[in-house]
Write a protein that holds these residues in place. Structure first.
Motif, PDB file in Angstrom:
ATOM      1  N   UNK A 181       6.637 -40.337   0.527  1.00 14.07           N
ATOM      2  CA  UNK A 181       5.552 -39.942   1.429  1.00 14.07           C
ATOM      3  C   UNK A 181       4.853 -41.156   2.029  1.00 14.07           C
ATOM      4  N   UNK A 182       4.614 -42.166   1.195  1.00 20.35           N
ATOM      5  CA  UNK A 182       3.945 -43.377   1.685  1.00 20.35           C
ATOM      6  C   UNK A 182       4.770 -44.043   2.782  1.00 20.35           C
ATOM      7  N   UNK A 183       6.065 -44.135   2.577  1.00 24.73           N
ATOM      8  CA  UNK A 183       6.930 -44.787   3.567  1.00 24.73           C
ATOM      9  C   UNK A 183       7.039 -43.954   4.838  1.00 24.73           C
ATOM     10  N   UNK A 184       7.068 -42.646   4.680  1.00 27.32           N
ATOM     11  CA  UNK A 184       7.094 -41.774   5.864  1.00 27.32           C
ATOM     12  C   UNK A 184       5.832 -41.959   6.693  1.00 27.32           C
ATOM     13  N   UNK A 185       4.699 -42.094   6.030  1.00 30.88           N
ATOM     14  CA  UNK A 185       3.437 -42.297   6.738  1.00 30.88           C
ATOM     15  C   UNK A 185       3.337 -43.685   7.359  1.00 30.88           C
ATOM     16  N   UNK A 186       4.180 -44.592   6.910  1.00 34.48           N
ATOM     17  CA  UNK A 186       4.127 -45.962   7.413  1.00 34.48           C
ATOM     18  C   UNK A 186       3.235 -46.868   6.599  1.00 34.48           C
ATOM     19  N   UNK A 187       2.812 -46.410   5.424  1.00 32.42           N
ATOM     20  CA  UNK A 187       1.894 -47.182   4.590  1.00 32.42           C
ATOM     21  C   UNK A 187       2.606 -48.341   3.899  1.00 32.42           C
ATOM     22  N   UNK A 188       1.849 -49.390   3.654  1.00 35.10           N
ATOM     23  CA  UNK A 188       2.330 -50.529   2.875  1.00 35.10           C
ATOM     24  C   UNK A 188       1.790 -50.500   1.453  1.00 35.10           C
ATOM     25  N   UNK A 189       0.731 -49.697   1.247  1.00 36.14           N
ATOM     26  CA  UNK A 189       0.063 -49.649  -0.052  1.00 36.14           C
ATOM     27  C   UNK A 189       0.020 -48.227  -0.586  1.00 36.14           C
ATOM     28  N   UNK A 190       0.095 -48.127  -1.917  1.00 35.67           N
ATOM     29  CA  UNK A 190      -0.155 -46.879  -2.633  1.00 35.67           C
ATOM     30  C   UNK A 190      -1.351 -47.133  -3.541  1.00 35.67           C
ATOM     31  N   UNK A 191      -2.327 -46.235  -3.488  1.00 28.93           N
ATOM     32  CA  UNK A 191      -3.585 -46.459  -4.202  1.00 28.93           C
ATOM     33  C   UNK A 191      -3.937 -45.295  -5.121  1.00 28.93           C
ATOM     34  N   UNK A 192      -4.459 -45.626  -6.300  1.00 29.97           N
ATOM     35  CA  UNK A 192      -5.016 -44.643  -7.233  1.00 29.97           C
ATOM     36  C   UNK A 192      -6.479 -44.986  -7.445  1.00 29.97           C
ATOM     37  N   UNK A 193      -7.357 -43.958  -7.416  1.00 33.30           N
ATOM     38  CA  UNK A 193      -8.798 -44.209  -7.450  1.00 33.30           C
ATOM     39  C   UNK A 193      -9.488 -43.689  -8.711  1.00 33.30           C
ATOM     40  N   UNK A 194      -8.743 -43.156  -9.665  1.00 41.11           N
ATOM     41  CA  UNK A 194      -9.403 -42.624 -10.863  1.00 41.11           C
ATOM     42  C   UNK A 194      -8.421 -42.617 -12.015  1.00 41.11           C
ATOM     43  N   UNK A 195      -8.872 -43.101 -13.159  1.00 37.89           N
ATOM     44  CA  UNK A 195      -8.095 -43.025 -14.396  1.00 37.89           C
ATOM     45  C   UNK A 195      -8.654 -41.866 -15.206  1.00 37.89           C
ATOM     46  N   UNK A 196      -7.883 -40.809 -15.443  1.00 39.50           N
ATOM     47  CA  UNK A 196      -8.394 -39.666 -16.204  1.00 39.50           C
ATOM     48  C   UNK A 196      -8.865 -40.098 -17.600  1.00 39.50           C
ATOM     49  N   UNK A 197     -10.051 -39.663 -17.965  1.00 38.87           N
ATOM     50  CA  UNK A 197     -10.594 -40.019 -19.275  1.00 38.87           C
ATOM     51  C   UNK A 197     -11.814 -39.157 -19.569  1.00 38.87           C
ATOM     52  N   UNK A 198     -12.162 -39.104 -20.840  1.00 38.55           N
ATOM     53  CA  UNK A 198     -13.414 -38.502 -21.265  1.00 38.55           C
ATOM     54  C   UNK A 198     -14.383 -39.639 -21.556  1.00 38.55           C
ATOM     55  N   UNK A 199     -15.584 -39.538 -20.994  1.00 37.39           N
ATOM     56  CA  UNK A 199     -16.572 -40.601 -21.202  1.00 37.39           C
ATOM     57  C   UNK A 199     -16.914 -40.730 -22.689  1.00 37.39           C
TER      58      UNK A 199
END
Length: 285
Positions: free
Chosen positions: A106-124
């Motif tokens: 999907x990233x390559x189809x969109x033309x993106x150079x980066x793949x990003x994750x914004x949250x690490x699942x966890x319990x505080x």
């Protein structure tokens, strides 16, 4: 006559040209991008019209973290029709780990150079065990994305990682334990400041590990913590909140940040986004 011309030229050099140079000297020479999440409500209703709105604002660099019900090919077509590029594609942690090949496609189809994750699942609270697992997953997925697909993985901080650990924080641990060949970072400046850190100092500390940046500002008077959460109304137009944006952007330029995306989670984007764009365009050194 020649003497008069020389005197005029000298006057311009001394009095006018330096002032013009100072006037044209900006601390934000990079292209201004936009995170799709800023327009999430509009995108969920009409992707094409929302892209038109963004293009009218002069934005041609996007980070998408949602396909908004479309296939990557369909979204890419809409982007191409408007000469807008998608430089970064954001995905969830589970998709990065369990659907790495689909994410890459999907990233390559969109033309993106980066793949990003914004949250690490966890319990505080965020723990060392969770950080160790994230390091392992980021190194593994980042290696696949880089070596097999030519994509760069970035982790986007969200505040909770800055809880103290040893002589630093869990964020320090994640940066230091991940392989720089396969894992880079996207700095969300609000989520560095909110837990009590200095974004400019962090950029100076880790330099080129930061490839991407989310530009946002935090309402004056708001007190931060390690929760990674704050009401969306606390997102304010750039330059009107608590963050020292000139210092941060100078440090970002020195570090070599490649893409800067405005992210405004508030319900006031119609007013605030144009205000933020104007702030960046007119920011002086």
């Amino acid at each position: 006559m020649l003497k008069q011309i020389f005197l005029v030229y000298s006057f311009l050099s001394i009095a006018v040209l330096p002032s013009l140079a100072q006037k044209n000297k900006k601390s934000f020479p990079a292209e201004i991008g936009m995170v799709s999440y800023t327009y999430r409500n509009s995108f969920s209703k009409d992707v094409a019209k929302t892209l038109d709105t963004i293009k009218i604002l002069g934005i041609t660099d996007m980070e998408f973290s949602n396909l908004f019900g479309k296939k990557a090919e369909e979204l890419r077509k809409l982007l191409d029709e408007r000469n807008i590029k998608c430089s970064s594609f954001g995905v969830g942690y589970d998709d990065l780990v369990n659907k790495t090949e689909e994410v890459a496609a999907n990233a390559k189809t969109l033309g993106a150079s980066y793949v990003r994750v914004a949250w690490i699942p966890h319990k505080a609270p965020f723990t060392l065990e969770v950080a160790k697992k994230a390091v392992e997953d980021f190194n593994r997925a980042g290696k696949i994305l880089k070596e097999k697909h030519g994509l760069t993985f970035c982790y986007h901080n969200h505040g909770y990682e800055f809880q103290p650990y040893e002589k630093g924080s869990f964020f320090d641990y994640i940066v230091q334990q991940t392989d720089p060949k396969y894992v880079s970072f996207e700095m969300d400046i609000l989520w560095v400041f909110h837990p009590g850190q200095d974004p400019a100092q962090l950029l100076d500390k880790y330099g080129k590990r930061f490839k991407l940046m989310h530009l946002k500002d935090l309402r004056k008077g708001v007190k931060g913590d390690f929760s990674g959460q704050t009401p969306v109304e606390n997102d304010v137009a750039l330059g009107t909140g608590q963050l020292d944006l000139p210092a941060i952007l100078k440090a970002a330029q020195k570090a070599g940040v490649e893409h800067y995306y405005i992210e405004d989670e508030s319900p006031n984007i119609t007013k605030q986004v144009p205000q933020s764009i104007a702030y960046l365009k007119n920011l002086q050194m």
